[in-house]
Design a protein around this motif. Structure first.
Motif, PDB file in Angstrom:
ATOM      1  N   SER A   1      34.634  75.418 -14.766  1.00  0.00           N
ATOM      2  CA  SER A   1      36.006  75.084 -14.421  1.00  0.00           C
ATOM      3  C   SER A   1      36.233  73.603 -14.708  1.00  0.00           C
ATOM      4  O   SER A   1      37.217  73.221 -15.324  1.00  0.00           O
ATOM      5  N   PHE A   2      35.276  72.770 -14.241  1.00  0.00           N
ATOM      6  CA  PHE A   2      35.341  71.338 -14.529  1.00  0.00           C
ATOM      7  C   PHE A   2      33.973  70.714 -14.304  1.00  0.00           C
ATOM      8  O   PHE A   2      33.070  71.323 -13.748  1.00  0.00           O
ATOM      9  N   ARG A   3      33.869  69.467 -14.759  1.00  0.00           N
ATOM     10  CA  ARG A   3      32.649  68.691 -14.588  1.00  0.00           C
ATOM     11  C   ARG A   3      33.043  67.250 -14.367  1.00  0.00           C
ATOM     12  O   ARG A   3      34.093  66.797 -14.832  1.00  0.00           O
ATOM     13  N   LEU A   4      32.224  66.531 -13.615  1.00  0.00           N
ATOM     14  CA  LEU A   4      32.439  65.099 -13.432  1.00  0.00           C
ATOM     15  C   LEU A   4      31.748  64.360 -14.568  1.00  0.00           C
ATOM     16  O   LEU A   4      31.003  64.946 -15.350  1.00  0.00           O
ATOM     17  N   GLU A   5      32.003  63.070 -14.638  1.00  0.00           N
ATOM     18  CA  GLU A   5      31.377  62.267 -15.682  1.00  0.00           C
ATOM     19  C   GLU A   5      29.848  62.316 -15.553  1.00  0.00           C
ATOM     20  O   GLU A   5      29.323  62.593 -14.482  1.00  0.00           O
ATOM     21  N   THR A   6      29.166  62.045 -16.623  1.00  0.00           N
ATOM     22  CA  THR A   6      27.701  62.003 -16.609  1.00  0.00           C
ATOM     23  C   THR A   6      27.242  60.749 -15.875  1.00  0.00           C
ATOM     24  O   THR A   6      27.756  59.654 -16.115  1.00  0.00           O
ATOM     25  N   TRP A   7      26.284  60.934 -14.991  1.00  0.00           N
ATOM     26  CA  TRP A   7      25.656  59.813 -14.298  1.00  0.00           C
ATOM     27  C   TRP A   7      24.351  59.516 -15.021  1.00  0.00           C
ATOM     28  O   TRP A   7      23.433  60.329 -15.052  1.00  0.00           O
TER      29      TRP A   7
ATOM     30  N   ASP B   1      17.418  64.379  -9.555  1.00  0.00           N
ATOM     31  CA  ASP B   1      16.422  63.441 -10.065  1.00  0.00           C
ATOM     32  C   ASP B   1      17.115  62.279 -10.771  1.00  0.00           C
ATOM     33  O   ASP B   1      17.709  62.457 -11.834  1.00  0.00           O
ATOM     34  N   GLY B   2      17.041  61.105 -10.189  1.00  0.00           N
ATOM     35  CA  GLY B   2      17.704  59.938 -10.738  1.00  0.00           C
ATOM     36  C   GLY B   2      17.058  59.350 -11.974  1.00  0.00           C
ATOM     37  O   GLY B   2      17.584  58.412 -12.563  1.00  0.00           O
ATOM     38  N   THR B   3      15.919  59.897 -12.397  1.00  0.00           N
ATOM     39  CA  THR B   3      15.262  59.376 -13.603  1.00  0.00           C
ATOM     40  C   THR B   3      15.780  60.037 -14.873  1.00  0.00           C
ATOM     41  O   THR B   3      15.355  59.675 -15.963  1.00  0.00           O
ATOM     42  N   VAL B   4      16.678  61.006 -14.724  1.00  0.00           N
ATOM     43  CA  VAL B   4      17.292  61.679 -15.868  1.00  0.00           C
ATOM     44  C   VAL B   4      18.805  61.662 -15.694  1.00  0.00           C
ATOM     45  O   VAL B   4      19.311  61.453 -14.595  1.00  0.00           O
ATOM     46  N   HIS B   5      19.531  61.894 -16.777  1.00  0.00           N
ATOM     47  CA  HIS B   5      20.987  61.993 -16.688  1.00  0.00           C
ATOM     48  C   HIS B   5      21.356  63.230 -15.877  1.00  0.00           C
ATOM     49  O   HIS B   5      20.686  64.269 -15.966  1.00  0.00           O
ATOM     50  N   ASN B   6      22.434  63.124 -15.095  1.00  0.00           N
ATOM     51  CA  ASN B   6      22.918  64.229 -14.271  1.00  0.00           C
ATOM     52  C   ASN B   6      24.427  64.362 -14.418  1.00  0.00           C
ATOM     53  O   ASN B   6      25.124  63.371 -14.663  1.00  0.00           O
ATOM     54  N   GLN B   7      24.908  65.577 -14.208  1.00  0.00           N
ATOM     55  CA  GLN B   7      26.341  65.824 -14.207  1.00  0.00           C
ATOM     56  C   GLN B   7      26.629  66.896 -13.159  1.00  0.00           C
ATOM     57  O   GLN B   7      25.989  67.950 -13.152  1.00  0.00           O
ATOM     58  N   LEU B   8      27.568  66.603 -12.281  1.00  0.00           N
ATOM     59  CA  LEU B   8      28.004  67.577 -11.289  1.00  0.00           C
ATOM     60  C   LEU B   8      28.997  68.507 -11.964  1.00  0.00           C
ATOM     61  O   LEU B   8      30.007  68.051 -12.513  1.00  0.00           O
ATOM     62  N   ARG B   9      28.695  69.800 -11.959  1.00  0.00           N
ATOM     63  CA  ARG B   9      29.508  70.803 -12.646  1.00  0.00           C
ATOM     64  C   ARG B   9      29.966  71.866 -11.658  1.00  0.00           C
ATOM     65  O   ARG B   9      29.275  72.133 -10.670  1.00  0.00           O
ATOM     66  N   VAL B  10      31.116  72.470 -11.963  1.00  0.00           N
ATOM     67  CA  VAL B  10      31.654  73.542 -11.133  1.00  0.00           C
ATOM     68  C   VAL B  10      32.005  74.712 -12.036  1.00  0.00           C
ATOM     69  O   VAL B  10      32.749  74.557 -13.004  1.00  0.00           O
TER      70      VAL B  10
ATOM     71  N   ALA C   1      20.733  58.124 -16.209  1.00  0.00           N
ATOM     72  CA  ALA C   1      19.436  57.938 -15.562  1.00  0.00           C
ATOM     73  C   ALA C   1      19.321  56.496 -15.077  1.00  0.00           C
ATOM     74  O   ALA C   1      19.687  55.561 -15.791  1.00  0.00           O
ATOM     75  N   GLY C   2      18.858  56.338 -13.856  1.00  0.00           N
ATOM     76  CA  GLY C   2      18.659  55.010 -13.297  1.00  0.00           C
ATOM     77  C   GLY C   2      19.908  54.330 -12.780  1.00  0.00           C
ATOM     78  O   GLY C   2      19.848  53.185 -12.329  1.00  0.00           O
ATOM     79  N   SER C   3      21.054  55.011 -12.811  1.00  0.00           N
ATOM     80  CA  SER C   3      22.313  54.392 -12.383  1.00  0.00           C
ATOM     81  C   SER C   3      22.475  54.329 -10.867  1.00  0.00           C
ATOM     82  O   SER C   3      23.352  53.639 -10.367  1.00  0.00           O
ATOM     83  N   GLY C   4      21.647  55.074 -10.143  1.00  0.00           N
ATOM     84  CA  GLY C   4      21.739  55.073  -8.685  1.00  0.00           C
ATOM     85  C   GLY C   4      22.778  56.026  -8.128  1.00  0.00           C
ATOM     86  O   GLY C   4      23.089  55.970  -6.941  1.00  0.00           O
ATOM     87  N   CYS C   5      23.297  56.914  -8.951  1.00  0.00           N
ATOM     88  CA  CYS C   5      24.342  57.847  -8.509  1.00  0.00           C
ATOM     89  C   CYS C   5      23.790  59.090  -7.828  1.00  0.00           C
ATOM     90  O   CYS C   5      24.534  59.810  -7.164  1.00  0.00           O
ATOM     91  N   VAL C   6      22.504  59.370  -8.018  1.00  0.00           N
ATOM     92  CA  VAL C   6      21.877  60.528  -7.390  1.00  0.00           C
ATOM     93  C   VAL C   6      20.547  60.120  -6.782  1.00  0.00           C
ATOM     94  O   VAL C   6      20.041  59.034  -7.045  1.00  0.00           O
ATOM     95  N   GLY C   7      20.002  61.004  -5.962  1.00  0.00           N
ATOM     96  CA  GLY C   7      18.742  60.736  -5.300  1.00  0.00           C
ATOM     97  C   GLY C   7      18.957  60.358  -3.846  1.00  0.00           C
ATOM     98  O   GLY C   7      20.103  60.238  -3.389  1.00  0.00           O
ATOM     99  N   PRO C   8      17.893  60.175  -3.103  1.00  0.00           N
ATOM    100  CA  PRO C   8      17.988  59.898  -1.671  1.00  0.00           C
ATOM    101  C   PRO C   8      18.774  58.639  -1.313  1.00  0.00           C
ATOM    102  O   PRO C   8      19.522  58.634  -0.332  1.00  0.00           O
ATOM    103  N   VAL C   9      18.620  57.578  -2.092  1.00  0.00           N
ATOM    104  CA  VAL C   9      19.356  56.340  -1.779  1.00  0.00           C
ATOM    105  C   VAL C   9      20.851  56.557  -1.957  1.00  0.00           C
ATOM    106  O   VAL C   9      21.653  56.173  -1.099  1.00  0.00           O
TER     107      VAL C   9
ATOM    108  N   THR D   1      21.247  68.833 -15.580  1.00  0.00           N
ATOM    109  CA  THR D   1      20.678  67.819 -16.462  1.00  0.00           C
ATOM    110  C   THR D   1      21.140  68.061 -17.897  1.00  0.00           C
ATOM    111  O   THR D   1      20.816  67.276 -18.783  1.00  0.00           O
ATOM    112  N   VAL D   2      21.880  69.133 -18.111  1.00  0.00           N
ATOM    113  CA  VAL D   2      22.606  69.327 -19.371  1.00  0.00           C
ATOM    114  C   VAL D   2      23.923  68.599 -19.138  1.00  0.00           C
ATOM    115  O   VAL D   2      24.669  68.936 -18.223  1.00  0.00           O
ATOM    116  N   VAL D   3      24.190  67.578 -19.921  1.00  0.00           N
ATOM    117  CA  VAL D   3      25.309  66.684 -19.611  1.00  0.00           C
ATOM    118  C   VAL D   3      26.283  66.571 -20.778  1.00  0.00           C
ATOM    119  O   VAL D   3      26.062  67.141 -21.843  1.00  0.00           O
TER     120      VAL D   3
END
Length: 100
Positions: free
Chosen positions: A54-60, A24-33, A62-70, A43-45
């Motif tokens: 093990s690791f996590r990427l930077e927080t994306w 959901d691009g309307t909230v902050h997201n973080q890819l975690r492993v 909300a509204g940055s365009g880093c996640v979602g269908p586009v 959405t816990v970032v």
């Protein structure tokens, strides 16, 4: 959705695309492993609730365009995230990855 990075049948560019698309691009997201190699979008970032990771990427943001269908339709972005996972699993140099 999650991806088992230990399973080549699951760890594909298409799976990464679906993971990005499902977020959901309307909230902050973080890819975690997790330490077991399960990649998931959270959405816990930031540095919150990192036990078992093990690791996590930077927080994306909300509204940055880093996640979602586009974002998932951007071949370069999907490849970049796939590469970040591939290069850092199973031996990440740091627990926080912000250069990829």
């Amino acid at each position: 959705m999650q991806i088992d990075l230990n399973d080549p049948a699951q760890f594909t560019r298409e799976a990464v695309r679906q993971l990005i698309a499902a977020a959901d691009g309307t909230v902050h997201n973080q890819l975690r492993v997790t330490r077991e190699g399960i990649a998931f979008m959270s959405t816990v970032v930031g540095g919150a609730d990192t036990d078992g990771l093990s690791f996590r990427l930077e927080t994306w943001a909300a509204g940055s365009g880093c996640v979602g269908p586009v974002a998932a339709s951007d071949e370069v972005w999907v490849q970049q995230i796939f590469n970040a996972l591939q290069q850092n699993w199973p031996n990440p140099p740091f627990d926080y990855i912000d250069v990829y």
